[in-house]
Design an enzyme around this catalytic site. Structure first.
Site, short mmCIF file in Angstrom:
data_model
loop_
_atom_site.label_atom_id
_atom_site.label_comp_id
_atom_site.label_asym_id
_atom_site.label_seq_id
_atom_site.Cartn_x
_atom_site.Cartn_y
_atom_site.Cartn_z
N LYS A 22 37.59 -31.49 68.81
CA LYS A 22 38.00 -32.92 67.74
C LYS A 22 36.04 -32.74 67.26
CE LYS A 22 37.26 -37.42 68.07
NZ LYS A 22 36.19 -37.46 67.16
N ASN A 23 35.21 -32.96 68.29
CA ASN A 23 33.92 -32.95 66.98
C ASN A 23 33.36 -32.24 65.96
OD1 ASN A 23 33.84 -35.78 67.82
ND2 ASN A 23 32.51 -35.75 69.75
N CYS A 117 31.56 -50.88 63.65
CA CYS A 117 33.12 -49.97 64.10
C CYS A 117 32.83 -50.62 65.69
CB CYS A 117 33.39 -48.65 64.04
SG CYS A 117 31.44 -48.20 65.05
N ARG A 122 26.22 -48.43 63.43
CA ARG A 122 26.79 -46.74 62.80
C ARG A 122 26.27 -46.49 61.83
NH1 ARG A 122 31.43 -44.19 66.07
NH2 ARG A 122 30.13 -42.51 66.06
N ASP A 309 29.60 -39.84 75.35
CA ASP A 309 31.33 -39.74 74.87
C ASP A 309 31.51 -39.76 76.31
OD1 ASP A 309 31.19 -40.49 72.15
OD2 ASP A 309 31.92 -38.11 71.59
N ILE A 331 22.23 -44.80 73.03
CA ILE A 331 22.96 -44.56 72.21
C ILE A 331 23.32 -45.36 70.60
CG2 ILE A 331 23.83 -42.07 70.72
CD1 ILE A 331 21.96 -40.75 72.36
N ARG A 401 43.04 -40.51 68.62
CA ARG A 401 42.56 -39.94 68.08
C ARG A 401 41.88 -38.89 68.17
NH1 ARG A 401 37.93 -43.56 67.07
NH2 ARG A 401 36.88 -41.57 65.98
#
Ligand code: UD1
Length: 432
Positions: A22-23, A117, A122, A309, A331, A401
């Protein structure tokens, strides 16, 4: 709102195919705005974020054909608006990736500023400051970022990112590809997704060197043309399935992945006691050591170190390891929202600042829980798979998502999972 009903305690066994990243697909789709020619992308995962970005491109005037489900042929010839509206940016922050290409090709762009978010504030200040270094004039008007290139074209520059930013690096790399002269970006992100985007851009005629290292050198060109490219496998989905095998004490063959992209995760999970074997360049075999799992500390860092992640999934695994582990998140602020749900299932987790102390091994039991963000949802699914009894996970739109057909994939390896839509059990969704 869809929910997942999971009856846990079943060891997962069998083979699972990893989807496209996805990224990586997100910036590659955004990059198609850089040329009037057709760009063909293969292995684009069928996930909600990609559907959202596709809609954004179409709203701008691009045509998107999908001769096959995971192949997109995108032609951004007749772009009529240079805007990413709030309705789209608020559902998907990665819409900001339209800024760099629009600014570079058309000299103007308007993108709604993403708000806070679930995993922190962010901001995109680093993207904007970098565009300014390339000569853009950036202002904030009624919640929108408005950027223009005063002479119609950006100008190459040399600068260093204050902090490593993945989409920031991607955005500026796309912008610099069409700028006049040379750009040098220091302290660039080194993620495999950056390399994948650079590969696509170079196929389109860009002159980018150093992708995958902290220094990117980009010689701007006058125009970019069409290209064909296959998106790399999703390394976070790969890591999630490795944890799925370990946490359920199952045995999985994970296919179509790239183990090189998740070395830090594989190393850490081996230390924990997960037996991971590379059968070939794209296949892993995973099972839990009969001796069980050992608690090990982990700290999230930019690539090539342990990815943020995978933090939530790792925390779920640590509830099943013997001993205490410290999980430190460096992060993002506020990225421990899964912890309170794991505690409701029986986990023993104490949070102090950016550190979570997980005391294992604790039996988990099914409960009604709430997904809060994409990777947090994945950790709750993993916990539910090893819990006794039934778990009902609400707000699974977060997981949709970024995880392609997760219900189908988990069912095919033995999980008892179903999607419940509006109170009715629905068959697992399969794109067709
Ligand atoms: C990307 C990934 C996301 C992953 C993250 C970190 C995509 C679409 N998303 O997100 O899955 O979790 O990298 O690996 O690729 N920051 C600023 N100002 C900025 C930009 C970032 O302060 O202008 C901060 C962020 O708040 C965060 C850190 O920098 O604390 C890293 O964020 P960044 O790498 O930019 O994350 P994303 O690119 O949004």
């Amino acid at each position: 709102m869809d929910k997942f009903l999971i009856r846990g305690g079943i060891p997962l066994r069998g083979k699972v195919e990893i989807s496209g990243a996805k990224n990586s697909a997100l910036p590659c789709l955004a990059a198609t705005l850089l040329t009037p020619d057709t760009v063909t992308l293969h292995n684009v995962p069928y996930v909600k974020d990609l559907i959202t970005l596709r809609r954004l491109l179409e709203d701008m005037g691009a045509t998107v054909l999908t001769p096959e489900l995971r192949t997109h042929k995108i032609t951004a010839k007749n772009i009529e608006t240079f805007e990413a509206p709030y309705e789209l940016v608020k559902t998907m922050r990665a819409s900001v990736l339209a800024l760099g290409p629009l600014l570079a090709r058309f000299g103007q762009a308007k993108v709604s500023l993403p708000g806070g978010c679930a995993i922190g504030t962010r901001p995109i200040d680093l993207h904007l400051r970098a565009f300014e270094r390339l000569g853009a004039v950036v202002s904030l008007e009624s919640g929108d970022v408005v950027a223009t290139a005063p002479q119609g074209r950006l100008i190459g520059a040399e600068f260093s990112f204050e902090k490593v930013t993945v989409t920031g690096t991607e955005n500026v790399m796309m912008a610099a590809a069409l700028a006049q002269g040379k750009t040098v970006i220091r302290n660039a992100a080194q993620e495999p997704e950056i390399e994948d985007l650079a590969e696509l851009l170079n196929k389109m005629g860009a002159r980018i060197k150093g992708a995958g290292t902290p220094v990117l050198e980009i010689e701007g060109v006058e125009h970019l043309s069409g290209a064909e490219h296959t998106i790399i496998p999703d390394r976070i989905e790969t890591g999630t399935f490795i944890v799925a095998a370990a946490i359920t004490q199952g045995e999985l063959e994970i296919k179509s992945c790239n183990p090189e992209h998740i070395k830090a995760v594989i190393e850490k999970l081996r230390e924990v006691g997960v037996q991971i074997e590379e059968l070939n360049q794209s296949t892993l075999s995973v099972r839990c050591s009969p001796a069980g799992l050992r608690a090990m500390d982990v700290t999230t860092e930019p690539h090539p170190l342990f990815p943020t992640d995978m933090q939530a999934q790792y925390m779920a695994l640590m509830t099943q390891a013997d001993g205490t582990s410290a999980v430190t998140e460096t992060i993002f602020e506020n990225r421990f929202m899964h912890a309170s749900e794991l505690i409701r299932m029986g986990a023993d987790i104490q949070i102090s600042g950016n550190k979570a102390m997980v005391q294992g091994k604790t039996p988990l039991t099914g409960a009604r829980i709430l997904a809060s963000d994409l990777r947090a949802s994945a950790s709750l699914v993993l916990a539910a798979l090893c819990a006794s009894g039934e778990t009902l996970i609400d707000r699974v739109y977060h997981i949709d998502r970024g995880y392609e057909t997760i219900v189908d994939k988990l069912s095919s390896i033995g999980a008892n999972i179903e999607r419940i839509t509006d109170g009715l059990a629905a068959g697992a969704e399969r794109p067709n």
